[in-house]
Design a protein around this motif. Structure first.
Motif, PDB file in Angstrom:
ATOM      1  N   THR A 122       0.960  -1.229   0.199  1.00 48.78           N
ATOM      2  CA  THR A 122       0.022   0.056  -0.024  1.00 48.78           C
ATOM      3  C   THR A 122       0.801   1.339   0.005  1.00 48.78           C
ATOM      4  O   THR A 122       0.367   2.379  -0.046  1.00 48.78           O
ATOM      5  N   ARG A 123       2.152   1.036   0.017  1.00 48.56           N
ATOM      6  CA  ARG A 123       3.185   2.399   0.050  1.00 48.56           C
ATOM      7  C   ARG A 123       3.377   2.396  -1.433  1.00 48.56           C
ATOM      8  O   ARG A 123       4.419   1.997  -1.903  1.00 48.56           O
ATOM      9  N   ALA A 144       5.239   6.412 -12.235  1.00 47.53           N
ATOM     10  CA  ALA A 144       4.038   5.816 -11.768  1.00 47.53           C
ATOM     11  C   ALA A 144       3.402   4.692 -12.959  1.00 47.53           C
ATOM     12  O   ALA A 144       3.397   3.488 -12.579  1.00 47.53           O
ATOM     13  N   VAL A 145       3.473   5.364 -13.976  1.00 46.37           N
ATOM     14  CA  VAL A 145       3.068   4.262 -15.148  1.00 46.37           C
ATOM     15  C   VAL A 145       4.016   3.335 -15.324  1.00 46.37           C
ATOM     16  O   VAL A 145       3.531   2.043 -15.624  1.00 46.37           O
ATOM     17  N   HIS A 146       5.166   3.551 -15.243  1.00 44.63           N
ATOM     18  CA  HIS A 146       6.405   2.675 -15.223  1.00 44.63           C
ATOM     19  C   HIS A 146       6.030   1.237 -14.561  1.00 44.63           C
ATOM     20  O   HIS A 146       6.569   0.389 -14.564  1.00 44.63           O
ATOM     21  N   HIS A 147       5.669   1.623 -13.119  1.00 40.75           N
ATOM     22  CA  HIS A 147       5.320   0.656 -12.427  1.00 40.75           C
ATOM     23  C   HIS A 147       4.110  -0.135 -12.605  1.00 40.75           C
ATOM     24  O   HIS A 147       3.450  -0.774 -11.493  1.00 40.75           O
ATOM     25  N   GLY A 148       3.011   0.343 -13.495  1.00 34.98           N
ATOM     26  CA  GLY A 148       2.054  -0.338 -13.595  1.00 34.98           C
ATOM     27  C   GLY A 148       0.995   0.272 -12.764  1.00 34.98           C
ATOM     28  O   GLY A 148      -0.091  -0.097 -12.572  1.00 34.98           O
ATOM     29  N   LEU A 149       1.150   1.541 -12.276  1.00 34.49           N
ATOM     30  CA  LEU A 149       0.208   2.356 -11.315  1.00 34.49           C
ATOM     31  C   LEU A 149      -0.487   3.400 -12.176  1.00 34.49           C
ATOM     32  O   LEU A 149       0.100   4.084 -13.040  1.00 34.49           O
ATOM     33  N   ASP A 150      -1.721   3.788 -11.951  1.00 39.20           N
ATOM     34  CA  ASP A 150      -2.437   4.826 -12.402  1.00 39.20           C
ATOM     35  C   ASP A 150      -1.907   6.353 -11.577  1.00 39.20           C
ATOM     36  O   ASP A 150      -2.011   6.398 -10.364  1.00 39.20           O
ATOM     37  N   PRO A 151      -1.456   7.080 -12.542  1.00 39.60           N
ATOM     38  CA  PRO A 151      -0.566   8.479 -11.754  1.00 39.60           C
ATOM     39  C   PRO A 151      -1.766   9.154 -11.258  1.00 39.60           C
ATOM     40  O   PRO A 151      -1.398   9.829 -10.201  1.00 39.60           O
ATOM     41  N   ALA A 152      -3.189   9.116 -11.571  1.00 35.44           N
ATOM     42  CA  ALA A 152      -4.171  10.001 -10.793  1.00 35.44           C
ATOM     43  C   ALA A 152      -4.324   9.349  -9.386  1.00 35.44           C
ATOM     44  O   ALA A 152      -4.381  10.389  -8.532  1.00 35.44           O
ATOM     45  N   ALA A 153      -4.164   8.132  -9.144  1.00 38.07           N
ATOM     46  CA  ALA A 153      -4.090   7.706  -7.905  1.00 38.07           C
ATOM     47  C   ALA A 153      -2.782   7.811  -7.092  1.00 38.07           C
ATOM     48  O   ALA A 153      -2.704   7.937  -5.949  1.00 38.07           O
ATOM     49  N   ALA A 154      -1.529   7.581  -7.829  1.00 41.17           N
ATOM     50  CA  ALA A 154      -0.295   7.453  -7.348  1.00 41.17           C
ATOM     51  C   ALA A 154       0.546   8.533  -6.841  1.00 41.17           C
ATOM     52  O   ALA A 154       1.201   8.990  -5.940  1.00 41.17           O
ATOM     53  N   VAL A 155       0.023   9.754  -7.710  1.00 38.90           N
ATOM     54  CA  VAL A 155       0.728  11.050  -7.449  1.00 38.90           C
ATOM     55  C   VAL A 155      -0.340  12.009  -6.720  1.00 38.90           C
ATOM     56  O   VAL A 155      -1.561  12.258  -7.128  1.00 38.90           O
TER      57      VAL A 155
END
Ligand SMILES: *Cc1c(COP(=O)(O)O)cnc(C)c1O
Length: 416
Positions: A122-123, A144-155
């Motif tokens: 969760t971190r 974030a995208v590079h790690h498969g994350l949604d930047p809208a949520a991760a940033v």
């Protein structure tokens, strides 16, 4: 004594005289004045006179020695970047093996995030300021995208309170206490490029690390502007460009800091290249990398000597002047300019009034910023507009004078 005489008097009596003579001051556009009152040093610093000599020596050695220059140049190219290590370390308050001059700022931020942004469980979140420089916003979103994350949520973009211009340290700390266990990385500007706010780097670093996050700083507007103690503040990493307050020329080679605790940690993943291996074994052309226990381990390529030469010239000036003395002179210039602008109607300084919360910069909120900056230029004053309504003025301590500040105040009085 009139205002101009008073400004000239301040120039004569200031405890740290200007080093204006060591710089090439451009003429005002259109010949309005033989020397511009140049306030855009936070965007592109002026050229030190010594830069051309440093550059010419390398061009001469290249002409004279060609490939032999790698080892036989006056400053041998294989180790050229090492000449920048100590002065850069002094400038940012680092141990020499914690700094390296390489690449450009955004590239260095990516290299640092490749090593230190390790979302897991969760971190996953990256904390930046809402008024981050666009390149930083793009960089963190793409990580974030590079790690498969949604930047809208991760940033997460930290905003000042409604109606306020600056982030409060206490609010950043509260956020970290509340939600810090979801934050993988904190990446803020040491001095905000838009407002000129100097963040409380020691306090925020402490809170970020206590929350278990990695703390990196973008020092684009802080390096060469305010004294830094990156090692003592326990910062994880930092990166800065050298063409703003550091006067090293357009697109000049950037700087990078990695705290000692990481340079000794072989478990830190790195993107690697041959300049990141131990110089003692580099030319054995071994396929296995042997990284040194220093920030040099993050180097990829053999460095651009022509682009490093002006950085060396500039760091030499900072070493002679001393960052603490420059900071004090910058405060005097900024305070004087602020006092001269206070009576002018129609503009509001949005940079913090507290000298310890700003560097050598004043940002004005004023209608029609772009057109105003053009009217200032016609009066020989070079400022910078961020549309729609911000004008930035940087009274840099190395080459700006009280008389420059007087000229800016007069031009603003006429042009607003
Ligand atoms: C100037 C600046 C940049 C510019 O990035 P480059 O990679 O040097 O082009 C990035 N971030 C901040 C905060 C800046 O002020």
């Amino acid at each position: 004594m009139n205002d101009e005489q008073q400004a000239l008097r301040l120039d004569e009596t200031d405890p740290l005289p200007s080093r204006r003579g060591e710089f090439l001051i451009p003429p005002a556009p259109g010949g309005a004045h033989p020397e511009a009152a140049y306030f855009a040093g936070n965007s592109l610093g002026l050229q030190p006179r010594s830069a051309a000599d440093y550059l010419r020596e390398e061009l001469d050695d290249w002409a004279r020695l060609a490939v032999e220059g790698h080892t036989r140049a006056r400053r041998p190219w294989v180790g050229y970047h090492e000449l920048l290590r100590e002065p850069a370390a002094r400038l940012v308050g680092a141990l020499p093996h914690e700094v390296v001059a390489m690449n450009s700022l955004t590239v260095n931020l990516h290299l640092m995030m490749a090593s230190f942004y390790r979302p897991s469980g969760t971190r996953t979140r990256i904390l930046i300021e809402d008024s981050a420089f666009p390149s930083d916003s793009y960089a963190v979103a793409s990580q974030a995208v590079h790690h498969g994350l949604d930047p809208a949520a991760a940033v997460v973009r930290l905003r000042p309170r409604p109606g306020e211009e600056h982030l409060r340290t206490g609010d950043v700390v509260d956020f970290l206490e509340r939600e810090g266990d979801t934050v993988a990385l904190l990446l803020l500007g040491g001095v905000n490029y838009l407002t000129g706010q100097l963040m409380d780097m020691p306090e925020i670093t402490k809170a970020g690390r206590a929350a278990g996050a990695v703390v990196g700083w973008d020092l684009a507007h802080a390096a060469g502007n305010v004294p830094l103690r990156l090692h003592d503040w326990d910062v994880d990493f930092a990166a800065w460009c050298t063409y703003k307050y550091l006067n090293s020329g357009p697109g000049a080679v950037a700087g990078c800091f990695v705290h000692e605790r990481h340079v000794r940690d072989s478990s830190v993943p790195r993107l690697a290249g041959w300049w990141g291996t131990d110089p003692a074994v580099r030319f054995r052309m071994d396929p296995e990398i042997a990284p040194p226990a220093s920030a040099d381990a993050w180097q990829l390529s053999n460095p651009p000597i022509m682009a490093l030469a002006p950085v060396l010239a500039s760091l030499e000036i900072f070493d002679r002047a001393g960052m603490d003395a420059l900071r004090a002179r910058g405060d005097r210039l900024t305070g004087y300019l602020e006092a001269r602008l206070a009576p002018l109607p129609g503009l509001r300084v949005i940079t913090p009034a507290e000298p310890s919360a700003r560097g050598a910069q004043l940002s004005l909120r004023v209608a029609g910023a772009g057109a105003l900056v053009e009217r200032l230029a016609a009066r020989g004053v070079i400022a910078d507009a961020r549309e729609p309504d911000i004008v930035r003025l940087a009274p840099t301590p190395l080459y700006n004078t009280f008389h420059d500040c007087h000229r800016a105040a007069e031009a603003l009085a006429e042009a607003t």
